[in-house]
Design a protein around this motif. Sequence first.
Motif, PDB file in Angstrom:
ATOM      1  N   ALA A  52       0.835  -1.208   0.000  1.00 56.55           N
ATOM      2  CA  ALA A  52       0.000   0.000   0.000  1.00 56.55           C
ATOM      3  C   ALA A  52       0.864   1.250   0.000  1.00 56.55           C
ATOM      4  N   GLN A  53       1.972   1.218   0.731  1.00 54.76           N
ATOM      5  CA  GLN A  53       2.887   2.358   0.741  1.00 54.76           C
ATOM      6  C   GLN A  53       3.482   2.601  -0.641  1.00 54.76           C
ATOM      7  N   ALA A  54       3.591   1.530  -1.431  1.00 57.79           N
ATOM      8  CA  ALA A  54       4.131   1.639  -2.792  1.00 57.79           C
ATOM      9  C   ALA A  54       3.039   1.836  -3.834  1.00 57.79           C
ATOM     10  N   GLY A  55       1.790   1.974  -3.385  1.00 61.39           N
ATOM     11  CA  GLY A  55       0.694   2.225  -4.307  1.00 61.39           C
ATOM     12  C   GLY A  55       0.093   0.989  -4.945  1.00 61.39           C
ATOM     13  N   LEU A  56       0.276  -0.187  -4.312  1.00 59.29           N
ATOM     14  CA  LEU A  56      -0.238  -1.432  -4.860  1.00 59.29           C
ATOM     15  C   LEU A  56      -1.083  -2.171  -3.825  1.00 59.29           C
ATOM     16  N   THR A  57      -1.799  -3.202  -4.277  1.00 64.40           N
ATOM     17  CA  THR A  57      -2.554  -4.082  -3.389  1.00 64.40           C
ATOM     18  C   THR A  57      -2.194  -5.526  -3.720  1.00 64.40           C
ATOM     19  N   LEU A  58      -2.619  -6.456  -2.875  1.00 63.95           N
ATOM     20  CA  LEU A  58      -2.396  -7.871  -3.171  1.00 63.95           C
ATOM     21  C   LEU A  58      -3.042  -8.267  -4.486  1.00 63.95           C
ATOM     22  N   SER A  59      -4.156  -7.651  -4.825  1.00 66.25           N
ATOM     23  CA  SER A  59      -4.861  -7.980  -6.067  1.00 66.25           C
ATOM     24  C   SER A  59      -4.062  -7.594  -7.302  1.00 66.25           C
ATOM     25  N   ASP A  60      -3.053  -6.738  -7.143  1.00 69.92           N
ATOM     26  CA  ASP A  60      -2.206  -6.354  -8.272  1.00 69.92           C
ATOM     27  C   ASP A  60      -1.165  -7.417  -8.598  1.00 69.92           C
ATOM     28  N   LEU A  61      -0.994  -8.405  -7.709  1.00 67.51           N
ATOM     29  CA  LEU A  61       0.037  -9.418  -7.907  1.00 67.51           C
ATOM     30  C   LEU A  61      -0.445 -10.514  -8.838  1.00 67.51           C
ATOM     31  N   SER A  62       0.339 -10.787  -9.877  1.00 71.86           N
ATOM     32  CA  SER A  62       0.027 -11.873 -10.803  1.00 71.86           C
ATOM     33  C   SER A  62       0.754 -13.157 -10.445  1.00 71.86           C
ATOM     34  N   ALA A  63       1.939 -13.025  -9.818  1.00 66.50           N
ATOM     35  CA  ALA A  63       2.763 -14.202  -9.587  1.00 66.50           C
ATOM     36  C   ALA A  63       3.726 -13.970  -8.431  1.00 66.50           C
ATOM     37  N   ILE A  64       4.238 -15.077  -7.903  1.00 67.44           N
ATOM     38  CA  ILE A  64       5.333 -15.073  -6.938  1.00 67.44           C
ATOM     39  C   ILE A  64       6.406 -15.991  -7.491  1.00 67.44           C
ATOM     40  N   CYS A  65       7.622 -15.474  -7.639  1.00 70.59           N
ATOM     41  CA  CYS A  65       8.771 -16.267  -8.084  1.00 70.59           C
ATOM     42  C   CYS A  65       9.665 -16.509  -6.873  1.00 70.59           C
ATOM     43  N   LEU A  66       9.935 -17.772  -6.572  1.00 73.34           N
ATOM     44  CA  LEU A  66      10.668 -18.102  -5.358  1.00 73.34           C
ATOM     45  C   LEU A  66      12.129 -18.434  -5.645  1.00 73.34           C
ATOM     46  N   THR A  67      12.995 -17.911  -4.777  1.00 73.14           N
ATOM     47  CA  THR A  67      14.402 -18.293  -4.834  1.00 73.14           C
ATOM     48  C   THR A  67      14.618 -19.634  -4.144  1.00 73.14           C
ATOM     49  N   HIS A  68      13.928 -19.873  -3.023  1.00 74.65           N
ATOM     50  CA  HIS A  68      13.957 -21.146  -2.300  1.00 74.65           C
ATOM     51  C   HIS A  68      12.910 -21.087  -1.197  1.00 74.65           C
ATOM     52  N   PHE A  69      12.796 -22.162  -0.426  1.00 74.00           N
ATOM     53  CA  PHE A  69      11.671 -22.278   0.501  1.00 74.00           C
ATOM     54  C   PHE A  69      12.048 -22.081   1.963  1.00 74.00           C
ATOM     55  N   ASP A  70      13.172 -21.458   2.277  1.00 74.00           N
ATOM     56  CA  ASP A  70      13.420 -21.075   3.666  1.00 74.00           C
ATOM     57  C   ASP A  70      12.286 -20.154   4.117  1.00 74.00           C
ATOM     58  N   THR A 110      -0.094 -17.051  -9.253  1.00 70.71           N
ATOM     59  CA  THR A 110       0.713 -18.193  -9.689  1.00 70.71           C
ATOM     60  C   THR A 110       2.022 -18.268  -8.916  1.00 70.71           C
ATOM     61  N   LEU A 111       2.424 -19.487  -8.551  1.00 68.15           N
ATOM     62  CA  LEU A 111       3.702 -19.704  -7.880  1.00 68.15           C
ATOM     63  C   LEU A 111       4.681 -20.335  -8.857  1.00 68.15           C
ATOM     64  N   TYR A 112       5.782 -19.638  -9.141  1.00 71.35           N
ATOM     65  CA  TYR A 112       6.859 -20.180  -9.968  1.00 71.35           C
ATOM     66  C   TYR A 112       7.983 -20.671  -9.055  1.00 71.35           C
ATOM     67  N   CYS A 113       8.351 -21.928  -9.215  1.00 72.24           N
ATOM     68  CA  CYS A 113       9.500 -22.453  -8.476  1.00 72.24           C
ATOM     69  C   CYS A 113      10.207 -23.496  -9.335  1.00 72.24           C
ATOM     70  N   HIS A 114      11.473 -23.683  -9.078  1.00 76.52           N
ATOM     71  CA  HIS A 114      12.261 -24.639  -9.851  1.00 76.52           C
ATOM     72  C   HIS A 114      11.851 -26.073  -9.480  1.00 76.52           C
ATOM     73  N   HIS A 115      11.919 -26.983 -10.470  1.00 74.23           N
ATOM     74  CA  HIS A 115      11.666 -28.401 -10.196  1.00 74.23           C
ATOM     75  C   HIS A 115      12.520 -28.898  -9.027  1.00 74.23           C
ATOM     76  N   TRP A 116      13.695 -28.334  -8.914  1.00 75.18           N
ATOM     77  CA  TRP A 116      14.647 -28.627  -7.847  1.00 75.18           C
ATOM     78  C   TRP A 116      13.986 -28.480  -6.468  1.00 75.18           C
ATOM     79  N   HIS A 117      13.036 -27.540  -6.358  1.00 72.09           N
ATOM     80  CA  HIS A 117      12.455 -27.192  -5.064  1.00 72.09           C
ATOM     81  C   HIS A 117      11.058 -27.782  -4.824  1.00 72.09           C
ATOM     82  N   LEU A 118      10.550 -28.571  -5.747  1.00 69.82           N
ATOM     83  CA  LEU A 118       9.224 -29.140  -5.556  1.00 69.82           C
ATOM     84  C   LEU A 118       9.117 -29.987  -4.274  1.00 69.82           C
ATOM     85  N   PRO A 119      10.136 -30.779  -3.919  1.00 69.21           N
ATOM     86  CA  PRO A 119      10.042 -31.516  -2.651  1.00 69.21           C
ATOM     87  C   PRO A 119       9.882 -30.598  -1.443  1.00 69.21           C
TER      88      PRO A 119
END
Length: 326
Positions: free
Chosen positions: A81-99, A117-126
């Motif tokens: 909100a401080q940056a002028g956006l809402t959660l509804s503005d988000l189309s995707a989350i790209c993850l570096t890892h699952f910590d 949408t959640l983008y993650c590497h096959h490496w991190h599916l487990p």
Amino acid sequence: MSRPQALQMDLFAQAGVGVRVVRPEIGSAIPTPRAAARAETPRVCVLGSGSGGNSTVLNHAGRSLLIDAGFGPRTTTQRLAQAGLTLSDLSAICLTHFDTDHFRKTWIRPMVDLGITLYCHHWHLPDLRKVQNNQQLFDAGLVEPFDDKPFEVWDGLEASTVRLQHDRQGTIGYRFDTRDFAVGLATDLGHAPEHLCVHMAGVDVLCIESNYDEHMTVNSPRPAWVNRRNLSDSGHLSNEQSLAAVQRIAELSPHGNPRRVVLLHRSSQCNHPMKVQRCFETDPAIAKRVTLTDQRRRTRWITAPPLRAVRRRQQTLARVRVRESA
């Protein structure tokens, strides 16, 4: 009531670690052509970065994604909100890892409700399979695993990735390219290998970890195994290692790129803004481009003017040559 202000920490301020309060952007009812062009240029805002949580929003062509979701939806909503956006503005989350400082399980329900949408590497599916209620994402068709090939996040925004060494599961570095702009992000890496520097060559905005000061780490009261892990090739980047990586990427990049350098994941126990400043001030050309992020507050929106078309073509050719010679 006025909206909260963003705190911007620029290392090239003249007195100490400069802290400038940057007023939120105010949109114009009738944007000028120049303003419209700026709106098409990707921009990033680090919502916060540190051991307690990491999340960066990338905005392009009226759409937004998060790189990591290390704060809960409530905190993220406040900072968006401080940056002028809402959660509804988000189309995707790209993850570096699952910590847990990069993905919170409390995101599952909002992602399903909003169709994020959640983008993650096959490496991190487990690792995803270990997150509570993860099946809801799969059932909603919101999990998009990727391999080492580039993929399109949305029309006009391509992501390419590089696998990096960190703890057992490793982490993913991202590069986001449009027709005339590129943003790179790499965090939670024990060292910066040459293939990472080649991958990031030519980005306009580079977000990279600068986690610890070696002297403070060696002398910290934390358990010895924690310090050994952080100092290892599978831990985190020190200030000196971060600077060396930025210098190498700059060496591989034509036309003065990266023109903005955003430093992530500073340790609250084993680092200090003054330590980062003193390290990066050893290279004045780099230091004047640097923004230091903070755990408790967001940065302002960060971008850079697009390069002229002829320079962009030259940069693309240079990047191809660098990759072919790697």
